[in-house]
Design an enzyme around this catalytic site. Structure first.
Site, PDB file in Angstrom:
ATOM      1  N   MET A   1       0.918  -1.158  -0.015  1.00  0.00           N
ATOM      2  CA  MET A   1      -0.080   0.064  -0.036  1.00  0.00           C
ATOM      3  C   MET A   1       0.790   1.291   0.116  1.00  0.00           C
ATOM      4  SD  MET A   1      -2.946  -1.079   2.766  1.00  0.00           S
ATOM      5  CE  MET A   1      -1.628  -2.039   3.926  1.00  0.00           C
ATOM      6  N   VAL A   2       0.957   1.980  -1.086  1.00  0.00           N
ATOM      7  CA  VAL A   2       1.695   3.431  -1.044  1.00  0.00           C
ATOM      8  C   VAL A   2       1.364   4.230   0.017  1.00  0.00           C
ATOM      9  CG1 VAL A   2       1.999   5.405  -2.424  1.00  0.00           C
ATOM     10  CG2 VAL A   2       1.582   3.178  -3.799  1.00  0.00           C
TER      11      VAL A   2
ATOM     12  N   GLN B   1       8.577  -4.373  -3.036  1.00  0.00           N
ATOM     13  CA  GLN B   1       7.753  -4.183  -4.429  1.00  0.00           C
ATOM     14  C   GLN B   1       8.330  -2.899  -5.185  1.00  0.00           C
ATOM     15  OE1 GLN B   1       3.466  -2.806  -4.987  1.00  0.00           O
ATOM     16  NE2 GLN B   1       3.241  -4.956  -5.416  1.00  0.00           N
TER      17      GLN B   1
ATOM     18  N   CYS C   1      -1.178  -1.825 -10.449  1.00  0.00           N
ATOM     19  CA  CYS C   1      -1.534  -0.636  -9.847  1.00  0.00           C
ATOM     20  C   CYS C   1      -2.422  -0.039 -11.176  1.00  0.00           C
ATOM     21  CB  CYS C   1      -0.478   0.328  -9.582  1.00  0.00           C
ATOM     22  SG  CYS C   1      -0.990   1.940  -9.219  1.00  0.00           S
TER      23      CYS C   1
ATOM     24  N   LYS D   1       2.701  -9.210  -8.741  1.00  0.00           N
ATOM     25  CA  LYS D   1       1.265  -8.907  -8.317  1.00  0.00           C
ATOM     26  C   LYS D   1       0.361  -8.165  -9.587  1.00  0.00           C
ATOM     27  CE  LYS D   1      -1.365  -6.953  -4.609  1.00  0.00           C
ATOM     28  NZ  LYS D   1      -2.500  -6.178  -5.219  1.00  0.00           N
TER      29      LYS D   1
ATOM     30  N   ASN E   1      -6.156 -11.567  -3.634  1.00  0.00           N
ATOM     31  CA  ASN E   1      -6.471 -10.161  -3.023  1.00  0.00           C
ATOM     32  C   ASN E   1      -7.734  -9.929  -3.484  1.00  0.00           C
ATOM     33  OD1 ASN E   1      -4.526  -6.996  -3.313  1.00  0.00           O
ATOM     34  ND2 ASN E   1      -6.145  -7.809  -1.913  1.00  0.00           N
TER      35      ASN E   1
ATOM     36  N   ASN F   1     -11.638  -8.546  -1.629  1.00  0.00           N
ATOM     37  CA  ASN F   1     -13.053  -9.034  -0.823  1.00  0.00           C
ATOM     38  C   ASN F   1     -12.842  -9.499   0.715  1.00  0.00           C
ATOM     39  OD1 ASN F   1     -14.256  -8.653  -3.206  1.00  0.00           O
ATOM     40  ND2 ASN F   1     -14.885 -10.606  -3.550  1.00  0.00           N
TER      41      ASN F   1
ATOM     42  N   ALA G   1      -5.620  -5.403   2.322  1.00  0.00           N
ATOM     43  CA  ALA G   1      -4.936  -3.948   2.326  1.00  0.00           C
ATOM     44  C   ALA G   1      -5.961  -2.998   3.016  1.00  0.00           C
ATOM     45  CB  ALA G   1      -5.043  -3.357   0.573  1.00  0.00           C
TER      46      ALA G   1
END
Length: 403
Positions: A78-79, A131, A160, A199, A260, A262, A284
């Protein structure tokens, strides 16, 4: 000819980097990147000749994943949000591995200040995925070599979907240039001593997604994390992740796969693992509001979805914020990251006491003293929103009554 990754050796892990035994104490100072690492940096695994035992790429990928302890619960990249203190907080509450925020490979190679601020780690921060986003294989390799002594996987961000990724030509927008994607993976797989992971997001057409996954595996990817939405499905609340597509990817490749999308609470985690057959689940957005989700805690929003009774878990988001702030004092990070976590963790509390949010927003310069005092004043108002746990006693009683 398919490349053979150079990192694999599963003969032994050095004692100081073993993942099978817990690390008793956290490093007192964060590990930062050496601006001039050796050309052949030390690896967390020894590295004998390739294909020493005639093993396939998939065999080696699985052996390495097993050596890492086969983590099932992972902090997603997560940025500005999956930085060291937050990763450590999530690990305390059940996360078994974590990704760093996405790092820009070019800036990482060129700017020492960026490296020191954006990437820190410590002994307890393992297993760790670092990452990068990139569109130049040589630049990506240069960046990756700076971090490979300090991580377990170097991950390529191919998922992204944001506008900045379109402008920078990275992330999910590389899905339009598969030869470039392949060259990025091959470059790392042939030259690093740690494995490369990727990813990704889904193509609108499932068969295109499966071809994509197989191509990544053939290029040398050793682990694949699949976000179950397409590039255009940016809103996680509006678009449900497609677990069936993730299962199809899992069935189509021979390397470990993570899911990744839900995940709101542990019931979702268990359902995802069961329905997709993946090795682990990334979270996330849910972790930002509730870093204790992998320990079974859930916010009031999701209590109604839980079967059986729920009890006050004797933990709340203000407690978690204080723990996070203490970690930030020990492992400093940019204040913009801290401010973001304060808003995420106390969002529901601020809706009840908006004047405290206004005071926070007025602070152009934050201090720990101000933030601790703000938490104290919030609690002094009588505001408390607990996190909940399943009432296992009542669940056991209910199950007994139906036998």
């Amino acid at each position: 000819m398919k490349p053979t990754p150079s990192f694999f050796s599963l003969l032994s892990l050095p004692n100081n980097l073993s993942h099978s035994a817990p690390i008793s104490s956290m490093a007192q100072t964060p590990i930062s990147v050496d601006p001039n690492p050796p050309q052949d940096p030390p690896s967390c695994l020894d590295s004998p000749p390739r294909d020493l035992n005639g093993e396939s790429h998939a065999d080696r990928a699985w052996a390495y994943w097993t050596k890492m302890g086969r983590p099932r619960f992972l902090v997603a990249p997560m940025v500005d949000n999956s930085e060291l203190p937050f990763r450590l907080l999530c690990r305390k509450y059940g996360a078994e591995a974590a990704y760093t925020p996405m790092l820009h490979s070019r800036i990482f190679t060129e700017t020492e200040k960026y490296r020191k601020e954006e990437f820190t780690t410590c002994e307890e921060d393992r297993p760790l995925f670092v990452q990068f986003c990139a569109h130049d294989p040589d630049v990506l390799l240069e960046a990756a070599r700076k971090v490979e002594p300090y991580c377990d996987y170097v991950d390529i961000n191919l998922g992204c979907p944001q506008r900045i990724a379109r402008r920078g030509y990275y992330g999910a927008f590389l899905m339009d240039n598969l030869p470039l994607v392949k060259s990025l993976v091959e470059k790392l797989a042939l030259n690093l001593q740690v494995p490369v992971s990727c990813k990704i997001r889904l193509f609108p057409n499932l068969e295109d997604t499966l071809k994509y996954a197989r191509m990544l595996e053939e290029a040398g990817c050793s682990l694949l994390a699949v976000h179950g939405r397409t590039r255009d499905e940016k809103d996680g609340k509006k678009f449900r992740a497609d677990w069936k597509a993730i299962k199809a990817v899992k069935d189509a490749v021979k390397i470990p796969v993570l899911a990744n999308g839900n995940v709101r609470h542990m019931d979702d985690v268990k359902d995802c693992l069961k329905e997709t057959g993946v090795e682990g689940v990334l979270s996330a957005e849910t972790l930002l509001e509730n870093p204790a989700v992998f320990a079974g805690f859930r916010t009031a929003e999701w209590v109604s979805e839980s079967e059986g009774g729920n009890i006050d878990g004797k933990l709340d988001q203000a407690d978690l914020l204080v723990e996070y702030l203490k970690l930030c004092e020990k492992y400093p990070v940019p204040w913009r990251m801290i401010r973001s976590h304060v808003h995420k963790l106390l969002g529901n509390w601020f809706s009840i006491q908006p004047h405290l949010r206004e005071e926070l927003n007025k602070q152009s310069i934050l201090t720990f003293e101000f933030l601790y005092d703000m938490v104290d004043r919030l609690r002094a108002t009588g505001t408390r929103i607990p996190l909940y746990l399943k009432d296992t006693q009542s669940e056991h009683t209910a199950n007994s009554c139906t036998d």
